[in-house]
Write a protein that holds these residues in place. Structure first.
Motif, PDB file in Angstrom:
ATOM      1  N   UNK A 138       0.833  -1.196   0.000  1.00 51.90           N
ATOM      2  CA  UNK A 138       0.000   0.000   0.000  1.00 51.90           C
ATOM      3  C   UNK A 138       0.870   1.250   0.000  1.00 51.90           C
ATOM      4  N   UNK A 139       1.910   1.233   0.820  1.00 52.95           N
ATOM      5  CA  UNK A 139       2.795   2.395   0.914  1.00 52.95           C
ATOM      6  C   UNK A 139       3.546   2.627  -0.388  1.00 52.95           C
ATOM      7  N   UNK A 174       4.470   6.448  -4.319  1.00 53.70           N
ATOM      8  CA  UNK A 174       4.777   6.722  -5.725  1.00 53.70           C
ATOM      9  C   UNK A 174       3.930   7.876  -6.250  1.00 53.70           C
ATOM     10  N   UNK A 175       2.621   7.785  -6.073  1.00 47.59           N
ATOM     11  CA  UNK A 175       1.736   8.823  -6.604  1.00 47.59           C
ATOM     12  C   UNK A 175       1.814  10.115  -5.794  1.00 47.59           C
ATOM     13  N   UNK A 208      -2.338  12.427  -2.631  1.00 47.67           N
ATOM     14  CA  UNK A 208      -3.035  11.144  -2.546  1.00 47.67           C
ATOM     15  C   UNK A 208      -4.175  11.224  -1.541  1.00 47.67           C
ATOM     16  N   UNK A 209      -5.338  10.799  -1.990  1.00 44.74           N
ATOM     17  CA  UNK A 209      -6.496  10.668  -1.093  1.00 44.74           C
ATOM     18  C   UNK A 209      -6.879   9.198  -1.052  1.00 44.74           C
ATOM     19  N   UNK A 210      -6.800   8.608   0.146  1.00 45.15           N
ATOM     20  CA  UNK A 210      -7.140   7.196   0.298  1.00 45.15           C
ATOM     21  C   UNK A 210      -8.641   7.036   0.519  1.00 45.15           C
ATOM     22  N   UNK A 211      -9.216   6.090  -0.193  1.00 45.86           N
ATOM     23  CA  UNK A 211     -10.638   5.800  -0.075  1.00 45.86           C
ATOM     24  C   UNK A 211     -10.808   4.522   0.737  1.00 45.86           C
TER      25      UNK A 211
END
Length: 302
Positions: free
Chosen positions: A155-156, A161-162, A168-171
């Motif tokens: 996940x990291x 990377x992005x 980055x917004x995690x959903x």
């Protein structure tokens, strides 16, 4: 470590070029990019002739050599790609895909491995080299969602990377997220609304600039290029003003518009008309999401 990218369209090429432009590959990392038409790579090879970069038209080559595979194709093509490479991947393979409207529940029937959905935006295209600061080059928002099989370090990897060229917004929290139920709550549309804002947003903003510029051009002696330049600088300046001074939208409106003034006439008109347009826009797009979901159910689950 070898990182694979399948698909070199608008999003795939943006991601690949950002990785190379910002030198995001480590010394022991190599990028393998696959696309059906090799001629699309001509400018890439010309710009990065000495990078750790391999190109191919064979998706199976990517699958055989890479544990991390980013698939950036049109949504209907995804199933075909997975079925093509499935004999060449294993339980360690981490599939990262950019196909909006395609849920984990759609994919699980024919691929039950590690999945991360990434919704990038063309607003994150890097135009400067890596001498600019990390904060200055981060533009646009990338949405990221993982299924429960993706481990913490994986996940990291995706998020870091992005995060180099976007925000980055995690959903969803992967600890509690149940991919079996990701399509059962119609009011839980965080991903859809976020995609409308971040990924679709540049097209809508560009359309508003286009229409505003054309109207001004039709009613003036200024060229459209001059008008677009003024609008663009005004949009950028307004965004920076709002961000730097933490002003609300109404703070800015009230600073510019005076009672019975020219600006106030325009604000009143937009307040009356644009509310309906924006609501109709969001409702139309959410309805289209429902249609795409039905299409995916038909294609993937039947």
């Amino acid at each position: 470590m070898k990182i694979g990218v399948i698909g070199y369209g608008n999003m795939g090429s943006m991601i690949v070029n950002n990785i190379l432009k910002l030198n995001l590959l480590l010394d022991d990392e190599e990028l393998i990019v696959s696309n059906r038409h090799l001629n699309k790579f001509e400018s890439l090879i010309e710009e990065y002739p000495e990078e750790n970069l391999n190109i191919t038209s064979d998706n199976k080559e990517v699958a055989t050599q890479c544990e991390k595979i980013l698939i950036s194709v049109e949504t209907p093509q995804f199933k075909e790609i997975i079925q093509e490479i499935k004999p060449f991947i294993n339980e360690k393979t981490h599939i990262i895909y950019t196909c909006a409207g395609l849920n984990f529940s759609h994919i699980k029937k024919f691929y039950d491995g590690k999945l991360s959905l990434v919704i990038p935006t063309l607003a994150s295209t890097v135009t400067s080299n890596n001498s600019i600061s990390s904060l200055a080059r981060r533009k646009g928002v990338t949405l990221v969602k993982h299924n429960s099989k993706v481990e913490l370090h994986e996940r990291l990897f995706v998020e870091d990377l992005f995060n180099e060229f976007s925000i980055v917004k995690k959903i969803d929290d992967p600890i509690y997220f149940n991919e079996e139920e990701d399509n059962l709550h119609p009011k839980d549309n965080e991903l859809e609304i976020s995609t409308i804002i971040s990924s679709c947003g540049p097209a809508f903003i560009a359309m508003m600039i286009e229409k505003f510029a054309q109207s001004c051009t039709d009613l003036s002696n200024l060229s459209k290029d001059e008008i677009e330049e003024m609008i663009l600088k005004t949009v950028i300046g307004t965004s920076m003003l709002k961000d730097d001074q933490e002003l609300s939208n109404w703070d800015i409106i009230n600073k510019v518009a005076t009672k019975k003034g020219i600006t106030q006439e325009g604000v009143d008109l937009l307040d009356k008309k644009f509310n309906k347009i924006s609501k109709d826009l969001v409702k139309t797009l959410l309805n289209r999401y429902d249609e795409v979901n039905d299409e995916m159910n038909e294609s993937y689950l039947n």
